[in-house]
Design an enzyme around this catalytic site. Sequence first.
Site, mmCIF file in Angstrom:
data_model
loop_
_atom_site.group_PDB
_atom_site.id
_atom_site.type_symbol
_atom_site.label_atom_id
_atom_site.label_comp_id
_atom_site.label_asym_id
_atom_site.label_seq_id
_atom_site.Cartn_x
_atom_site.Cartn_y
_atom_site.Cartn_z
ATOM 1 N N TYR A 284 -24.561 -4.431 -0.114
ATOM 2 C CA TYR A 284 -25.167 -5.196 0.979
ATOM 3 C C TYR A 284 -25.936 -6.389 0.429
ATOM 4 O O TYR A 284 -26.758 -6.248 -0.485
ATOM 5 C CB TYR A 284 -26.101 -4.284 1.773
ATOM 6 N N TYR A 334 -21.979 -12.592 8.175
ATOM 7 C CA TYR A 334 -22.993 -11.555 8.365
ATOM 8 C C TYR A 334 -22.668 -10.695 9.577
ATOM 9 O O TYR A 334 -23.181 -10.928 10.678
ATOM 10 C CB TYR A 334 -24.359 -12.221 8.516
#
Length: 382
Positions: A284, A334
Amino acid sequence: MREVAIAGVGYTPLSRNSGRTVLSLAAEATRNALADAGMSKDDVDGVASFSVLNDSVSCEAVATALALPRLRYVLDFQQGGQSPSIITHQAATAVATGQAEAVLVFRALNGRSGIRVGSGAFAGGAAQFRYPIGYNAYLMYIAMWARRYMHEVGATEADLAAVAIAQRAYAELNDRAILRKPLDMDAYLNSPWIADPFRAADCTTEVDGACALLVTTLDRARDLAHPPVRVASGAYAAGPRPGLDIGDQLLTDDFTHNYGYLLRDELFGRAGIGPGDVDVAEIYDCFTSTVLMTIEGLGLAERGGAGEFIRSGATAIDGSLPMNTHGGLLAEGYLHGMNTITEAVLQVQGRCGERQAPRHEVAVVTSGALNDGSALILTADR
């Protein structure tokens, strides 16, 4: 307990202005995941997802849009980037225990043209203390952790740059990526400051779009369109006093470690492997610093050595550990880390074309940036 696998993934195009409803995006991505797996909507009896600031749609709404015949399992999670791995693991647990036969897991949002988490206001118990002092945007929270981490371990802007540059090289090979222009050190240093120590190139790219995956039993997945990807392990961890709301991390004792070191032993122990067994890492990366902190926390690099680990070429396709092979959230877009998992699935299945890792039987995936987060171990059917 039944063994569980991910059988297919689905995406919508990623854009800066979709011109569509979030429900439309969610329905398209989940239909594409079904088609990718070669399963029918009549096979699905579960839906799981998450949202931040009410930026998405409910699982029941998606079930309605897909005309699913019935639901036996629903999970609507109210967290941010910590969520993808834990909700996928929860869906896998539901399948393993017979609470569901097939669960669609998705993330959908108009994250650029609609509600933008990067500049949104997070209400909550600590908000009255944050906003009067100007501590009011999510990148500020991460930036504070990043600067403290850099101070303690001796990391530099060159270490942050190494993440952005390595991931952009992968994005050049990814048709889905929103940023595909080559990035070198000069371009990195010339990108504008946002919040110290972050330049624009250190920050994720907010997009409109959706992606999804389909979780079912391993036995069933073996008969479907693509090689099954086993959900070998999952874990979630938070340190003491994780906060009163999504914007409050100020009570944390240590700003130089994130959740990675808290869940490492449980994550790898459940899978019966160690960090040295990982072939591909999808980490991440809402900001570059989270990659450095997480790979050190997981034991993939030495404490303070993540930047050199990346600069050494370890993350290259022909290196020892390909990492964020889609370009990451920084460059692909994103989707709050859901696309981090779907990329790992495609890597384990061997479906990534030019950016395919040569060794891809074991993938680690993480979700989250600071003091709480989750992770998965995904493996080939072996």
